[in-house]
Write a protein that holds these residues in place. Structure first.
Motif, PDB file in Angstrom:
ATOM      1  N   CYS A  26       7.794  69.171  11.711  1.00 24.50           N
ATOM      2  CA  CYS A  26       8.332  70.246  12.543  1.00 24.50           C
ATOM      3  C   CYS A  26       7.258  71.240  12.952  1.00 24.50           C
ATOM      4  N   ALA A  75      17.209  66.596  10.398  1.00 27.14           N
ATOM      5  CA  ALA A  75      17.028  66.238   8.985  1.00 27.14           C
ATOM      6  C   ALA A  75      18.317  66.452   8.209  1.00 27.14           C
ATOM      7  N   VAL A 116      10.711  67.002   4.892  1.00 26.41           N
ATOM      8  CA  VAL A 116      10.249  67.812   6.025  1.00 26.41           C
ATOM      9  C   VAL A 116       8.846  68.321   5.756  1.00 26.41           C
ATOM     10  N   TYR A 133       6.477  71.100   7.342  1.00 29.54           N
ATOM     11  CA  TYR A 133       6.663  72.285   8.189  1.00 29.54           C
ATOM     12  C   TYR A 133       5.474  73.213   7.973  1.00 29.54           C
TER      13      TYR A 133
END
Length: 236
Positions: free
Chosen positions: A57, A70, A82, A84
């Protein structure tokens, strides 16, 4: 059926119209976008093909779409994680993170290690507002995605691509060609450079919006939020 592309300027204007005139909130639009992405994943990579999905992301709305996707994938029986690296400042993103924490979806810090154990990558780094140049940590991230041995699904546009001109001539992303692309609302001009499975997610646009921006709306099947279309606009 030929699908017209929408310029990044008109895409931004359309989003503004949806919120200021249409009564939509950013939360709702992000929810629909992420839901569309999750349904496309289920089409091209069902859980039986491998449940580990790494969602990468970015700091903007494209990254928010990835966070929503997700969450849906976790509910479908996948095992998402994830990455990020640069979090968005809007409190909406923090609420999306909380929702994932409540589902025990992990946020990973070692990207290279996470790549080794994933079955599919979702590229939710940059969307239609990307104008370059890439800034760290994203050049190295995109280079690793580009050379990964697992399939990649990009959200709205392959990250690093110019929205009008397509992949960069050199450097990170020059050879980046994801297997799947999910265009949100309408294809962006760079789709003409894409060679893979192409989905459209935008089953909420009104007739007035379609007419204002001279867009086409393909026939969605049943309760699907995505429809597969040819990379040059022909419906499959």
């Amino acid at each position: 059926m030929a699908l017209k592309a929408i310029s990044p300027q008109n895409a931004a204007s359309l989003d503004k119209d949806l919120m200021e005139i249409g009564g939509w909130s950013l939360d709702q639009l992000m929810e629909l976008a992420g839901l569309s992405v999750s349904q496309a994943v289920y089409r091209v990579h069902p859980p039986s093909s491998g449940k580990n999905v790494l969602v990468v992301c970015g700091p903007g709305n494209n990254g928010g779409d990835g966070l929503v996707a997700a969450r849906h994938l976790a509910q479908y029986g996948y095992t998402p994680s994830v990455y990020y690296p640069k979090e968005g400042k809007n409190e909406l993103y923090q609420r999306l993170k909380t929702q994932l924490n409540n589902l025990s979806v992990p946020f990973v810090s070692d990207f290279s290690s996470a790549l080794k154990s994933t079955n599919l990558i979702i590229d939710a780094i940059f969307g239609f507002s990307f104008g370059g140049p890439l800034r760290e940590p994203f050049p190295s991230i995109i280079s690793e995605i580009e050379s990964a041995s697992v399939p990649v699904l990009s959200v709205d546009a392959p990250s690093s691509w110019d929205i009008e001109a397509g992949p960069p001539k050199e450097g990170p992303g020059a050879k980046f060609m994801p297997q799947t692309l999910v265009s949100l609302t309408a294809p962006k001009p760079c789709v003409k450079h894409f060679r893979g499975r192409h989905f459209l997610g935008g089953r909420f646009l009104t007739k007035a919006i379609l007419e204002k921006y001279d867009l086409d709306c393909p026939q969605y099947e049943g309760i699907d939020q995505v429809v597969e279309v040819g990379v040059k606009g022909e419906r499959l």
